[in-house]
Design an enzyme around this catalytic site. Structure first.
Site, PDB file in Angstrom:
ATOM      1  N   THR A 108      11.727  37.385 -67.662  1.00  0.00           N
ATOM      2  CA  THR A 108      11.017  36.545 -68.628  1.00  0.00           C
ATOM      3  C   THR A 108      11.977  35.958 -69.662  1.00  0.00           C
ATOM      4  O   THR A 108      12.991  36.578 -70.001  1.00  0.00           O
ATOM      5  CB  THR A 108       9.934  37.391 -69.346  1.00  0.00           C
ATOM      6  OG1 THR A 108       9.461  36.656 -70.474  1.00  0.00           O
ATOM      7  CG2 THR A 108      10.472  38.721 -69.849  1.00  0.00           C
ATOM      8  N   ASP A 109      11.592  34.815 -70.213  1.00  0.00           N
ATOM      9  CA  ASP A 109      12.392  34.234 -71.302  1.00  0.00           C
ATOM     10  C   ASP A 109      12.307  35.091 -72.566  1.00  0.00           C
ATOM     11  O   ASP A 109      13.112  34.920 -73.492  1.00  0.00           O
ATOM     12  CB  ASP A 109      11.958  32.790 -71.596  1.00  0.00           C
ATOM     13  CG  ASP A 109      10.499  32.647 -72.013  1.00  0.00           C
ATOM     14  OD1 ASP A 109       9.779  33.660 -72.065  1.00  0.00           O
ATOM     15  OD2 ASP A 109      10.079  31.500 -72.294  1.00  0.00           O
ATOM     16  N   GLU A 110      11.349  36.031 -72.598  1.00  0.00           N
ATOM     17  CA  GLU A 110      11.200  36.857 -73.810  1.00  0.00           C
ATOM     18  C   GLU A 110      12.405  37.770 -74.041  1.00  0.00           C
ATOM     19  O   GLU A 110      12.581  38.303 -75.126  1.00  0.00           O
ATOM     20  CB  GLU A 110       9.897  37.661 -73.750  1.00  0.00           C
ATOM     21  CG  GLU A 110       8.700  36.741 -73.664  1.00  0.00           C
ATOM     22  CD  GLU A 110       7.351  37.391 -73.930  1.00  0.00           C
ATOM     23  OE1 GLU A 110       7.288  38.400 -74.641  1.00  0.00           O
ATOM     24  OE2 GLU A 110       6.363  36.860 -73.406  1.00  0.00           O
ATOM     25  N   TYR A 138       7.578  45.331 -74.734  1.00  0.00           N
ATOM     26  CA  TYR A 138       7.525  44.650 -73.428  1.00  0.00           C
ATOM     27  C   TYR A 138       8.852  43.960 -73.132  1.00  0.00           C
ATOM     28  O   TYR A 138       9.459  44.183 -72.080  1.00  0.00           O
ATOM     29  CB  TYR A 138       6.381  43.616 -73.407  1.00  0.00           C
ATOM     30  CG  TYR A 138       6.509  42.596 -72.297  1.00  0.00           C
ATOM     31  CD1 TYR A 138       6.340  42.961 -70.965  1.00  0.00           C
ATOM     32  CD2 TYR A 138       6.821  41.258 -72.577  1.00  0.00           C
ATOM     33  CE1 TYR A 138       6.479  42.018 -69.937  1.00  0.00           C
ATOM     34  CE2 TYR A 138       6.957  40.318 -71.555  1.00  0.00           C
ATOM     35  CZ  TYR A 138       6.788  40.705 -70.240  1.00  0.00           C
ATOM     36  OH  TYR A 138       6.928  39.777 -69.229  1.00  0.00           O
ATOM     37  N   LYS A 175      11.741  44.684 -70.174  1.00  0.00           N
ATOM     38  CA  LYS A 175      12.163  43.685 -69.184  1.00  0.00           C
ATOM     39  C   LYS A 175      13.678  43.443 -69.282  1.00  0.00           C
ATOM     40  O   LYS A 175      14.354  43.293 -68.268  1.00  0.00           O
ATOM     41  CB  LYS A 175      11.410  42.368 -69.387  1.00  0.00           C
ATOM     42  CG  LYS A 175       9.927  42.421 -69.108  1.00  0.00           C
ATOM     43  CD  LYS A 175       9.576  42.691 -67.654  1.00  0.00           C
ATOM     44  CE  LYS A 175       9.872  41.524 -66.746  1.00  0.00           C
ATOM     45  NZ  LYS A 175       9.417  41.805 -65.349  1.00  0.00           N
TER      46      LYS A 175
END
Ligand code: NAD
Ligand code: TYD
Length: 340
Positions: A123-125, A151, A155
């Site tokens: 994810t870009d997060e 979260y 990741k």
């Protein structure tokens, strides 16, 4: 080709399974999913005769090794994850177990039994966030990892482990980091499907803070096409960002959904902000565009119409979810925010 898709009963994994079944009818597709609250076999219903479904946990080493021994996957695409930021803030542990340790178990199986490609859906997060007042800034693959939520930390940990398995054991890996997806089969705890469902039920639409946060929206089918390119043509050991210039504020999206459904803006309810709420995500997709020729085909204003139409045509899919156990979770999440 034996293709193992983990987390295939979820939103993106489900769409990817549909896409691959249609595009590669000669592939032997195996879907592994634990069927957590977010996994729904009804999502796989249209392709169930074309796949082999196995209910299992990616963090269960014995079960995963057994599956590899029996199914001998050539390519593994790992979508399986706990994926909701708000849940991770409430209770981080399962995020670490599934997202980090589950990834490790899958890669150990890949090492033990041998594979052509392990692909990690990230994810870009993992890049943290960008300021709202610097529209010139974007996440590239070189942007440092800088996480905000349990979260995103889970990741990012998985991504680091994937890169370590490549460097240390020569595991043929790729990683993709995508922006927020939207489209069919999206679980109605995430912004877009939640707002569509609430609007259709004339319930308040809970907007966190002022609704000014920005996400870079990616239509799920465009994401599936990008992963297909990466697993077949992407370079081993590389990270590819997927997204592209579909940035919208949350409040724009909520108002757009109300407009499409002909519902009043008086349904909008501003609620307490998310803890550590990331301000803006925005992807620079130059690398995947230059290397693999990918670009997003669906503009947000078209994709949101298609999505709203899907939720109108498939009410039974999401109405079943918005009941029972899910409602208990819903109450717990929103009771302290003052919207119900
Ligand atoms: P989702 O929550 O809709 O689906 C996750 C699926 O994984 C579910 O079917 C669930 O049952 C399954 N699962 C959970 N734990 C498991 C376990 N231990 N073993 C096996 N299966 C398990 O998630 P999604 O939105 O489809 O996201 C898929 C992947 O894409 C995730 O890795 C997520 O981090 C990533 N991602 C999602 C978005 C997005 O906008 N949705 C954006 C960027 C990255
Ligand atoms: P979400 O769909 O949870 O995705 P992510 O946090 O991974 O980006 O949330 C998207 C944006 O919408 C995020 O800025 C939080 C906001 N949001 C709301 O304002 N209200 C809600 O009820 C939800 C679920 C999200």
């Amino acid at each position: 080709m034996n293709l193992l898709i983990t987390g295939g009963a979820g939103f993106i994994g489900g769409n990817f399974t549909h896409y691959m079944v249609n595009k590669y009818p000669d592939y032997n597709i195996i879907v592994l999913d634990k069927l957590t609250y977010a996994g729904n076999l009804e999502t796989l219903e249209p392709v169930m005769n074309n796949i082999k479904f196995i209910k299992s946990d990616i963090a269960d080493r014995d079960a995963v090794y057994r599956l590899f021994e029996e199914e001998k996957p050539d390519i593994v695409v790992n979508f399986a994850a706990e994926s909701h930021v708000d849940r991770s803030i409430d209770d981080p542990e399962i995020f670490l177990i599934t997202n980090m340790l589950g990834t490790q178990v899958l890669m150990d199986a890949c090492r033990k039994y041998g594979i052509k490609r392990y692909h990690q859906v990230s994810t870009d997060e993992v890049y943290g966030d960008l300021p709202l007042d610097r529209p010139d800034l974007f996440f590239t693959e070189e942007t440092p990892i800088h996480t905000s939520s349990p979260y995103s930390a889970s990741k990012a940990s998985a991504d680091l482990l994937v890169q370590a398995y490549h460097r240390t054991y020569n595991l043929p890996v790729t990683i993709s980091r995508c922006s927020n997806n939207y489209g069919p089969y999206h679980f109605p705890e995430k912004l877009i499907p939640l707002m569509i469902a609430n609007a259709l039920n004339d319930k308040p639409l809970p907007v966190y803070g002022k609704g000014e946060n920005v996400r870079d929206w990616l239509y799920v089918e465009d994401h599936c096409k990008a992963i297909d390119l990466i697993i077949h043509k992407g370079r081993e050991g590389e990270v590819y960002n997927i997204g592209g210039h579909n940035e919208k504020t949350n409040i724009y999206i909520v108002k757009k959904i109300l407009e499409l459904l002909n519902k009043p803006e008086s349904l909008i309810t501003y609620v307490t902000d998310r803890k550590g709420h990331d301000l803006r995500y925005a992807i620079d997709p130059t690398k995947i565009h230059n290397e693999l020729g990918w670009e997003p085909e669906t503009k947000f204003d078209d994709g949101i119409v298609k999505t709203v139409e899907w939720y109108l045509a498939n009410k039974s899919w999401w109405e079943k979810i918005i009941s029972g156990e899910y409602m208990e979770y819903y109450k717990k999440m929103y009771i302290n925010r003052g919207s119900i």
